[in-house]
Scaffold this motif. Structure first.
Motif, mmCIF file in Angstrom:
data_model
loop_
_atom_site.group_PDB
_atom_site.id
_atom_site.type_symbol
_atom_site.label_atom_id
_atom_site.label_comp_id
_atom_site.label_asym_id
_atom_site.label_seq_id
_atom_site.Cartn_x
_atom_site.Cartn_y
_atom_site.Cartn_z
ATOM 1 N N HIS A 4 21.123 9.848 61.856
ATOM 2 C CA HIS A 4 22.359 9.363 62.492
ATOM 3 C C HIS A 4 22.690 10.215 63.728
ATOM 4 O O HIS A 4 23.027 9.676 64.789
ATOM 5 N N HIS A 5 22.581 11.538 63.604
ATOM 6 C CA HIS A 5 22.849 12.418 64.748
ATOM 7 C C HIS A 5 21.846 12.160 65.867
ATOM 8 O O HIS A 5 22.204 12.220 67.056
ATOM 9 N N GLU A 20 22.963 8.972 67.610
ATOM 10 C CA GLU A 20 24.163 9.216 68.418
ATOM 11 C C GLU A 20 23.811 9.967 69.705
ATOM 12 O O GLU A 20 24.344 9.676 70.779
ATOM 13 N N TRP A 72 28.751 -0.651 67.251
ATOM 14 C CA TRP A 72 27.925 -1.035 66.121
ATOM 15 C C TRP A 72 28.441 -2.328 65.514
ATOM 16 O O TRP A 72 29.653 -2.538 65.406
#
Length: 252
Positions: free
Chosen positions: A67-68, A71, A83
């Motif tokens: 996820h990081h 991002e 999203w």
């Protein structure tokens, strides 16, 4: 035939015509691209049948790092909108997002809804919100349009998640995946942390926990003389040889 019978036949004929018209509209709606498909194909600039997807599977405990990485990718290459998600009622664990898009989805199943979110730990006392199921429109490093999708549901299914990159060209999708993988490693929240790994009979080795780092000086450690120095050489001393190891094609 009486006038009353004639009126009944007319009413019946009107009802049958109404049913036929409703059937025609229903079939037409099923054949037309759904809102969700239109959002993906509109960004990629190609038909659904021309979309290619590349995948990257990851253990579910690594979800926060992926996820990081995504991002960081979006911060660098931008995104169009936010999203968005899809209905999950017809999805199976073995089914990827592109396959789900290809299924007939009339009515609510074909609408682009909100993404699904969850929470993942980033330290002993901190956490962050992560996308569990969603897609977002962005661009590849070369500027071509891509759609990033992620599916990482913790409660059900196998103990892994999947990153999926859709594009009109496989090389474009692969370039985006490679960059996300690089950024995932760069922004890994496990680095510098104390971790413990547990075991679950249902989901395998996915129970990663952050441990608090207790302030402790060397003088506070009670060990036989010379043992602490030996442990330091074994556990941390390899870092002094990091340049030589990398030159030799090895890792730490």
């Amino acid at each position: 035939m009486s006038s009353a019978d004639s009126q009944d036949y007319r009413d019946l004929a009107r009802s049958l015509l109404g049913l036929l018209e409703l059937a025609r509209r229903t079939l037409s709606d099923e054949e037309a691209p759904s809102e969700l498909v239109g959002r993906v194909t509109g960004h990629l600039g190609c038909e659904l049948s021309d979309i290619v997807a590349v995948h990257e599977r990851f253990p579910i405990w690594d979800h926060v790092n992926v996820h990081h990485g995504i991002e960081a990718y979006l911060a660098r290459y931008g995104s169009e909108g936010t999203w968005f998600g899809m209905a999950t009622g017809m999805m199976h664990h073995h089914q990827d997002l592109l396959s789900r898009l290809a299924l007939p989805a009339p009515g609510p199943l074909g609408k682009a809804g909100s993404a699904s979110y969850g929470t993942a730990a980033t330290g002993p006392d901190t956490d962050t919100e992560v996308v569990a199921l969603g897609l977002i429109a962005t661009t590849a490093p070369g500027g071509a349009p891509v759609v990033i999708g992620i599916r990482a549901e913790r409660e059900f299914g196998p103990p892994y998640g999947e990153l999926e990159i859709m594009a009109a060209d496989r090389a474009v999708a692969s370039a985006a995946r490679t960059e996300i993988t690089r950024l995932t490693a760069e922004h890994n929240v496990f680095r510098g942390q104390l971790l413990s790994f547990g075991q679950s009979e249902h989901h395998g080795n996915e129970l990663v926990s952050f441990l608090p780092r207790i302030p402790l000086a060397a003088g506070d450690v009670v060990l036989p003389a010379g043992l602490l120095e030996s442990i330091e050489r074994h556990a941390a001393g390899v870092g002094d040889l990091s340049a030589e190891l990398r030159d030799a094609g090895q890792h730490l």
